[in-house]
Scaffold this motif. Structure first.
Motif, PDB file in Angstrom:
ATOM      1  N   GLY A 704     -18.799  -2.209   1.273  1.00  0.00           N
ATOM      2  CA  GLY A 704     -19.734  -2.200   2.398  1.00  0.00           C
ATOM      3  C   GLY A 704     -19.090  -1.582   3.624  1.00  0.00           C
ATOM      4  N   GLU A 705     -19.625  -0.415   4.013  1.00  0.00           N
ATOM      5  CA  GLU A 705     -19.024   0.378   5.092  1.00  0.00           C
ATOM      6  C   GLU A 705     -19.061  -0.359   6.430  1.00  0.00           C
ATOM      7  OE1 GLU A 705     -19.451   4.999   6.582  1.00  0.00           O
ATOM      8  OE2 GLU A 705     -20.459   4.358   4.746  1.00  0.00           O
ATOM      9  N   ASP A 706     -20.103  -1.161   6.651  1.00  0.00           N
ATOM     10  CA  ASP A 706     -20.227  -1.840   7.944  1.00  0.00           C
ATOM     11  C   ASP A 706     -19.155  -2.905   8.123  1.00  0.00           C
ATOM     12  OD1 ASP A 706     -22.400  -0.290   8.386  1.00  0.00           O
ATOM     13  OD2 ASP A 706     -23.863  -1.755   7.644  1.00  0.00           O
ATOM     14  N   GLU A 707     -18.837  -3.582   7.021  1.00  0.00           N
ATOM     15  CA  GLU A 707     -17.863  -4.678   7.100  1.00  0.00           C
ATOM     16  C   GLU A 707     -16.418  -4.187   7.015  1.00  0.00           C
ATOM     17  OE1 GLU A 707     -18.083  -8.319   6.208  1.00  0.00           O
ATOM     18  OE2 GLU A 707     -20.252  -8.587   6.170  1.00  0.00           O
ATOM     19  N   TYR A 708     -16.242  -3.128   6.251  1.00  0.00           N
ATOM     20  CA  TYR A 708     -14.869  -2.648   5.982  1.00  0.00           C
ATOM     21  C   TYR A 708     -14.726  -1.180   6.379  1.00  0.00           C
ATOM     22  CZ  TYR A 708     -14.623  -6.909   3.177  1.00  0.00           C
ATOM     23  OH  TYR A 708     -14.660  -8.220   2.754  1.00  0.00           O
ATOM     24  N   PRO A 709     -14.221  -0.894   7.587  1.00  0.00           N
ATOM     25  CA  PRO A 709     -14.067   0.495   8.021  1.00  0.00           C
ATOM     26  C   PRO A 709     -13.130   1.283   7.087  1.00  0.00           C
ATOM     27  CG  PRO A 709     -13.668  -1.040   9.837  1.00  0.00           C
ATOM     28  CD  PRO A 709     -13.754  -1.862   8.584  1.00  0.00           C
ATOM     29  N   GLU A 710     -13.394   2.591   6.994  1.00  0.00           N
ATOM     30  CA  GLU A 710     -12.597   3.456   6.090  1.00  0.00           C
ATOM     31  C   GLU A 710     -11.106   3.376   6.387  1.00  0.00           C
ATOM     32  OE1 GLU A 710     -11.984   8.183   5.093  1.00  0.00           O
ATOM     33  OE2 GLU A 710     -14.008   7.530   5.664  1.00  0.00           O
ATOM     34  N   GLU A 711     -10.756   3.347   7.685  1.00  0.00           N
ATOM     35  CA  GLU A 711      -9.335   3.316   8.047  1.00  0.00           C
ATOM     36  C   GLU A 711      -8.654   2.070   7.478  1.00  0.00           C
ATOM     37  OE1 GLU A 711      -7.155   2.787  12.188  1.00  0.00           O
ATOM     38  OE2 GLU A 711      -8.097   4.769  12.084  1.00  0.00           O
ATOM     39  N   ASN A 712      -9.353   0.921   7.539  1.00  0.00           N
ATOM     40  CA  ASN A 712      -8.780  -0.333   7.007  1.00  0.00           C
ATOM     41  C   ASN A 712      -8.571  -0.236   5.498  1.00  0.00           C
ATOM     42  OD1 ASN A 712      -8.983  -1.235   9.582  1.00  0.00           O
ATOM     43  ND2 ASN A 712     -10.355  -2.969   9.179  1.00  0.00           N
ATOM     44  N   ILE A 713      -9.578   0.359   4.816  1.00  0.00           N
ATOM     45  CA  ILE A 713      -9.468   0.483   3.351  1.00  0.00           C
ATOM     46  C   ILE A 713      -8.254   1.371   3.005  1.00  0.00           C
ATOM     47  CG2 ILE A 713     -10.586   1.388   1.264  1.00  0.00           C
ATOM     48  CD1 ILE A 713     -13.294   0.592   2.521  1.00  0.00           C
ATOM     49  N   ARG A 714      -8.087   2.441   3.741  1.00  0.00           N
ATOM     50  CA  ARG A 714      -6.958   3.354   3.457  1.00  0.00           C
ATOM     51  C   ARG A 714      -5.621   2.668   3.725  1.00  0.00           C
ATOM     52  NH1 ARG A 714      -7.928   9.157   6.116  1.00  0.00           N
ATOM     53  NH2 ARG A 714      -6.089   9.679   4.852  1.00  0.00           N
ATOM     54  N   LEU A 715      -5.566   1.875   4.790  1.00  0.00           N
ATOM     55  CA  LEU A 715      -4.326   1.162   5.102  1.00  0.00           C
ATOM     56  C   LEU A 715      -3.937   0.203   3.974  1.00  0.00           C
ATOM     57  CD1 LEU A 715      -4.923   0.364   8.881  1.00  0.00           C
ATOM     58  CD2 LEU A 715      -2.970   1.650   7.983  1.00  0.00           C
ATOM     59  N   VAL A 716      -4.937  -0.549   3.485  1.00  0.00           N
ATOM     60  CA  VAL A 716      -4.646  -1.526   2.415  1.00  0.00           C
ATOM     61  C   VAL A 716      -4.336  -0.800   1.106  1.00  0.00           C
ATOM     62  CG1 VAL A 716      -5.518  -3.511   1.111  1.00  0.00           C
ATOM     63  CG2 VAL A 716      -6.020  -3.327   3.548  1.00  0.00           C
ATOM     64  N   ARG A 717      -4.984   0.352   0.889  1.00  0.00           N
ATOM     65  CA  ARG A 717      -4.669   1.114  -0.322  1.00  0.00           C
ATOM     66  C   ARG A 717      -3.198   1.554  -0.309  1.00  0.00           C
ATOM     67  NH1 ARG A 717      -7.712   6.713  -1.876  1.00  0.00           N
ATOM     68  NH2 ARG A 717      -6.640   7.326   0.022  1.00  0.00           N
ATOM     69  N   VAL A 718      -2.701   1.955   0.866  1.00  0.00           N
ATOM     70  CA  VAL A 718      -1.279   2.331   0.995  1.00  0.00           C
ATOM     71  C   VAL A 718      -0.404   1.125   0.648  1.00  0.00           C
ATOM     72  CG1 VAL A 718       0.530   2.910   2.680  1.00  0.00           C
ATOM     73  CG2 VAL A 718      -1.609   4.213   2.655  1.00  0.00           C
ATOM     74  N   LYS A 719      -0.770  -0.043   1.190  1.00  0.00           N
ATOM     75  CA  LYS A 719      -0.017  -1.288   0.907  1.00  0.00           C
ATOM     76  C   LYS A 719      -0.044  -1.589  -0.596  1.00  0.00           C
ATOM     77  CE  LYS A 719      -0.630  -6.310   1.569  1.00  0.00           C
ATOM     78  NZ  LYS A 719       0.752  -6.792   1.751  1.00  0.00           N
ATOM     79  N   PHE A 720      -1.232  -1.480  -1.195  1.00  0.00           N
ATOM     80  CA  PHE A 720      -1.415  -1.783  -2.622  1.00  0.00           C
ATOM     81  C   PHE A 720      -0.559  -0.850  -3.494  1.00  0.00           C
ATOM     82  CE2 PHE A 720      -3.711  -0.577  -6.521  1.00  0.00           C
ATOM     83  CZ  PHE A 720      -3.661  -1.791  -7.205  1.00  0.00           C
ATOM     84  N   LEU A 721      -0.681   0.466  -3.257  1.00  0.00           N
ATOM     85  CA  LEU A 721       0.068   1.438  -4.070  1.00  0.00           C
ATOM     86  C   LEU A 721       1.569   1.248  -3.895  1.00  0.00           C
ATOM     87  CD1 LEU A 721      -2.132   4.592  -3.369  1.00  0.00           C
ATOM     88  CD2 LEU A 721      -1.780   3.536  -5.604  1.00  0.00           C
ATOM     89  N   SER A 722       1.975   0.916  -2.688  1.00  0.00           N
ATOM     90  CA  SER A 722       3.392   0.753  -2.400  1.00  0.00           C
ATOM     91  C   SER A 722       3.956  -0.480  -3.132  1.00  0.00           C
ATOM     92  CB  SER A 722       3.581   0.605  -0.890  1.00  0.00           C
ATOM     93  OG  SER A 722       4.923   0.781  -0.554  1.00  0.00           O
TER      94      SER A 722
END
Length: 726
Positions: A704-722
Motif C-alpha cells: 500500500g503506497e499510502d502507508e509505506y512510502p517508496e523510500e522506506n521500502i527501498r531502505l528496508v530492502r537494503v537492510k534485508f539484502l545486507s
C-alpha cells in the motif's frame, strides 16, 4: 646553388643510404635551387630528409619550425648521431636553461650549426627575432604545416604568425611539409605562408601495407585484450581521447599481464619521457596515449595502432594510423566506433565560436562517413586527400574482405543529383538528406524549400540512406565538395554526364553500429544467452534459496545469471567480472555456480569467449567507498547524500549496488530515526516471506503506497539484502 650537386654522394656520406625514396630527390633539388617548396608526404615517406640534407649541403643555418618539444629532441639526437659534432643541430624552446640557450647561440654564430629546431612560440619572442637577424639563414622549413589551417586536425593559432615573422627576420626560401593535407588544408597553408606559387610535391597517400578495420565499440577493453594476447611481443599504440581513459585502459592491460605504459600531457615530463623511451627501447610492448604521442617519433616497427575512441577528424586518423608499419612490414589499424562518441565530441564543441563549431561538425561528418561506410576504406581515405584509388577491391580493409550487400541505386542517384542542381548547389550533405526525406526543420522552412516540388521526394528512405548515397557519389566523382566553402555539394561534369546518360550505379549497404552499441560495463543482452545454462542456473538458485530459506533474488539477480550464461565463468576470479557479483557474493554463493558452469562447458564442448578470462581492475569507486565509510560512522543518509552532491534517490541506488554485489552495510541507525518498528518489520517480513521478486512496484502494490512510502521500502530492502543475503 648554381653548380650541380651529387646528391647521392651526400646522401651516402651523411646518412649512409644509397638511394632516395619517392620524390625526395626532386624536392631536395628544388630547395637547393632556392625555390619555395610544398611537400605532401605520408608518415614514413621520409619528409625529414627533405630539409635535413639541403641544410647540411647549403651554407648557413636552416631554421626548422616544429610544434613538439619531444619531436625536436628526437630529431636533434638523430642528427647528432650522424655527425661527429653535437653543435650540428640544436633546438631552441622553453625547456632550455639560460646557459643552454647561450651555448646554442654561440654555436650558431660560430657557424657550427646547420639546423636549428624552434617552436613557433619561441620564434615569436622579440629577443630570438633580434638574434636570428644576426644569423646566416639558408632557408626556413615549416614542419607539420597542417597546424596552420583551422581545417587541419591540430590547428595552432601561433602558426598563422610564421610568415610575418619570417619577413621580419629576413626573407629566405621556404619549405612547408605535412603528412596529411586535404585540398582545402593545402590551399589554406599556401595562402597563410604566402607561397601560392610554390612547387608542390605530392606523394601518394596510399599505404598498401596497412590493414584498416572499424569495429563496434562493444566491450572494447575485452576486445583489445584479446587482440593483444593474439599479438604478443609486437609494438602497439592505443589512442584514447581522454587522459582518464588512458589511465583506466593502461591499468586494465597491466592487470591482465600485458606490458603497457601510459602517455598523456597531464603526466609529469620525466614520467612521460621515461614511458616513451621504454616503448622506443622495447622495454614495454604497448603505449596507451592521447594524440600527443607519436608526432615524429621514428619507430618503424609499430605493428598495431588501435583507436579506443574515434578521432575528431580523418586527418588525425590518417596520421595516427600512419605510425603503423613505417618499415613497410605488417601494420594493422583497428578502430572502435560508437555513434555515442561522436555525440560526446559534438557536446564538447558547444560554447566554442560558431565558425569553429561549423568546422568541427564538418570534420566529424567525414569521420562518421568513414566509420559507417561499407565501401573500400582505402578509397574513402585517399579520396579525402584528393587522390583516386582505382582498384575495386583493396583486399586490406574489413569492407573489402567482408563485402556488404549492394542494391541498384540509379534512380536515387538521379534524384539526388537533380535535387542538388534544383537547389542551386548551395547546401551540405545533411541539408540535402533532410530535404529529400521531407524533414520538418526550420532551415528548410526558412528557404521555403518545404514548398519545392522535390521536397520529400525520397521519403521512402531514411536520411541515413541519402547520406550514404552522397558519400558514395563523392568517392565516385559524381559530386564534389567546394574547397572555399568546405562541405557544400556541387555536381561534377561526370555527374552532369550521368544525368544525360544514366547508367547502373550500385549503392553499398552501410554498417549499422548503433544496434550493436553497448556500454563497456554492461553485462550483455539476452541475445547471446545460453538458454539451457540459464535455466539450469535458475534451478540451482532456487535450490540454494530453498535450502537457506531465502528468496531466490537474494542469491543472484536475473541480469547476473544472464551474464553467466553468456560468458561462462569457471573460476571464482572470473565470477567477479559478472555484473552484480562482488567478492562477498562470489565467496558466499559462487562455488556451486562455477562448478555447474564448468560441467556444462565440458559436457557440451563449449568454446568459451576468451574475453571472459579478462580480469577487471577492482572497482575503486570513490563514491562507494566514501558512502560505506560514512555509514560506518553513522552519519545520517540525507547528510551523506548532500555531502556527495547527490539526491536521496541516487544514494539509495548506490547502496543497492553495494549490497547486491555482496557487501554488508548496517543502516539500522538511520531506519530507526525515520520509521517506526512495526512498519520496518512489515516491510522486512514481506521481502522474507511473501516476495517472489525484489521489484519495488510489486512491494508498493502489496503493502500500500499510502502507508509505506517508496523510500522506506527501498531502505528496508537494503537492510534485508545486507543481513539475509550477505
Amino acid at each position: 646553388m648554381k653548380e650541380k650537386v651529387d646528391l647521392k654522394a651526400h646522401l651516402k656520406k651523411h646518412f649512409g643510404f644509397d638511394t632516395f625514396k619517392g620524390n625526395q630527390e626532386d624536392v631536395i633539388e628544388n630547395v637547393l635551387r632556392g625555390k619555395d617548396t610544398f611537400v605532401l608526404m605520408p608518415t614514413g615517406g621520409g619528409k625529414s630528409l627533405c630539409y635535413q640534407l639541403p641544410a647540411l649541403i647549403l651554407p648557413g643555418t636552416a631554421i626548422i619550425i616544429s610544434p613538439l618539444i619531444a619531436l625536436m629532441k628526437n630529431q636533434v639526437d638523430a642528427m647528432r648521431n650522424f655527425s661527429e659534432d653535437d653543435g650540428i643541430a640544436h633546438f631552441l624552446n622553453s625547456s632550455l636553461t639560460k646557459a643552454a640557450i647561450a651555448n646554442v647561440k654561440e654555436d650558431m654564430l660560430a657557424g657550427k650549426t646547420k639546423m636549428l629546431y624552434v617552436a613557433p612560440e619561441s620564434l615569436t619572442k622579440e629577443d630570438n627575432i633580434e638574434f636570428l637577424k644576426r644569423v646566416d639563414i639558408s632557408f626556413y622549413a615549416v614542419d607539420e604545416a597542417h597546424c596552420i589551417s583551422e581545417w587541419g586536425h591540430d590547428f595552432r593559432p601561433e602558426y598563422r604568425r610564421i610568415r610575418p615573422i619570417i619577413e621580419e627576420i629576413g626573407s629566405k626560401p621556404l619549405i612547408a611539409l605535412t603528412a596529411t593535407a586535404t585540398p582545402k588544408v593545402q590551399s589554406d597553408i599556401q595562402k597563410s605562408l604566402g607561397m601560392a606559387g610554390s612547387m608542390v610535391f605530392k606523394s601518394s597517400f596510399n599505404r598498401p601495407n596497412l590493414y584498416y578495420e572499424v569495429r563496434s565499440k562493444k566491450h572494447a577493453t575485452r576486445q583489445i585484450i584479446k587482440i593483444l594476447k593474439d599479438n604478443t611481443a609486437k609494438s602497439v599504440i592505443i589512442y584514447c581521447l581522454s587522459r582518464k581513459k588512458v589511465e583506466e585502459l593502461t591499468q586494465a592491460l597491466i592487470v591482465n599481464g600485458i606490458k603497457a605504459r601510459a602517455y598523456h600531457a597531464g603526466m609529469d615530463a620525466s614520467t612521460r619521457a621515461a614511458n616513451q623511451d621504454a616503448f622506443l627501447m622495447e622495454e614495454t610492448d604497448v603505449i596507451v596515449a592521447t594524440i600527443a604521442f607519436g608526432m615524429g617519433i621514428d619507430k618503424p616497427d609499430v605493428r598495431l595502432v588501435m583507436h579506443y575512441d574515434i578521432p575528431k577528424s580523418l586527418e588525425g586518423y590518417y596520421q595516427e594510423t600512419g605510425r603503423a608499419g613505417r618499415d613497410g612490414g605488417e601494420g594493422k589499424c583497428i578502430t572502435f566506433y560508437s555513434y555515442k562518441d561522436i555525440q560526446k565530441l559534438e557536446k564538447f564543441m558547444q560554447g566554442k565560436p560558431i565558425a569553429e563549431q561549423e568546422i568541427g561538425r564538418q570534420l566529424l561528418f567525414e569521420t562518421v562517413s568513414y566509420a559507417e561506410s561499407s565501401i573500400c576504406r582505402r578509397k574513402i581515405l585517399l579520396h579525402y586527400f584528393g587522390e583516386k584509388y582505382h582498384p575495386e577491391n583493396c583486399d586490406t580493409c574489413d569492407n573489402c574482405c567482408n563485402p556488404k550487400e549492394q542494391s541498384e541505386g540509379k534512380e536515387n542517384v538521379i534524384l539526388m543529383l537533380k535535387s542538388i542542381l534544383a537547389l542551386k548547389e548551395r547546401f551540405k550533405a545533411d541539408y540535402m538528406a533532410a530535404f529529400l526525406t521531407g524533414e520538418d526543420n526550420s532551415a528548410i522552412k526558412s528557404y521555403e524549400h518545404d514548398k519545392h516540388e522535390l521536397f520529400g521526394a525520397g521519403k521512402e528512405k531514411e536520411g541515413k540512406y541519402w547520406n550514404a548515397v552522397i558519400r558514395q557519389l563523392l568517392v565516385a566523382g559524381l559530386l564534389i565538395k567546394e574547397i572555399e566553402n568546405y562541405g557544400i555539394l556541387k555536381v561534377s561534369d561526370d555527374g552532369k554526364e550521368f544525368l544525360e546518360k544514366p547508367r547502373s550505379f550500385m549503392i553499398t549497404q552501410e554498417h549499422d553500429f548503433e544496434s550493436s552499441d553497448m556500454d563497456e560495463d554492461s553485462g550483455g543482452g539476452t541475445a547471446a544467452v545460453d538458454p539451457e545454462l540459464f535455466s539450469m542456473l535458475r534451478d540451482l538458485r532456487k535450490k540454494i534459496a530453498k535450502k537457506k530459506s531465502l528468496p531466490p533474488f537474494v542469491i543472484f539477480q536475473d541480469p547476473s545469471l544472464e551474464a553467466m550464461a553468456i560468458h561462462y565463468p569457471i573460476t571464482l576470479e572470473e565470477m567477479l567480472n559478472i555484473p552484480g557479483v562482488g567478492s562477498g557474493k562470489a565467496n558466499r554463493f559462487g562455488k556451486e555456480f562455477v562448478e555447474l558452469i564448468k560441467n556444462h562447458v565440458e559436457q557440451n564442448e563449449i568454446e568459451r569467449p576468451v574475453d571472459m578470462v579478462v580480469k577487471s581492475v577492482a572497482n575503486k569507486s570513490k563514491n562507494k567507498i566514501a558512502i560505506i565509510q560514512s555509514i560506518d560512522r553513522m552519519i545520517p543518509l540525507d547528510d551523506i547524500a548532500s555531502s556527495r552532491g547527490i539526491d536521496m534517490d541516487e544514494l539509495l541506488s548506490e547502496l543497492e549496488s553495494i549490497v547486491y554485489s555482496g557487501t554488508r552495510v548496517n543502516i539500522d541507525y538511520y531506519i530507526d530515526q525515520v520509521m517506526d518498528d512495526d512498519r520496518r518489520d512489515d516491510i522486512f517480513m514481506y521481502f522474507k516471506e511473501d516476495a517472489e521478486t525484489d521489484d519495488i512496484s510489486s512491494a508498493l502494490e502489496e503493502l500500500g503506497e499510502d502507508e509505506y512510502p517508496e523510500e522506506n521500502i527501498r531502505l528496508v530492502r537494503v537492510k534485508f539484502l545486507s543481513e539475509v543475503g550477505n
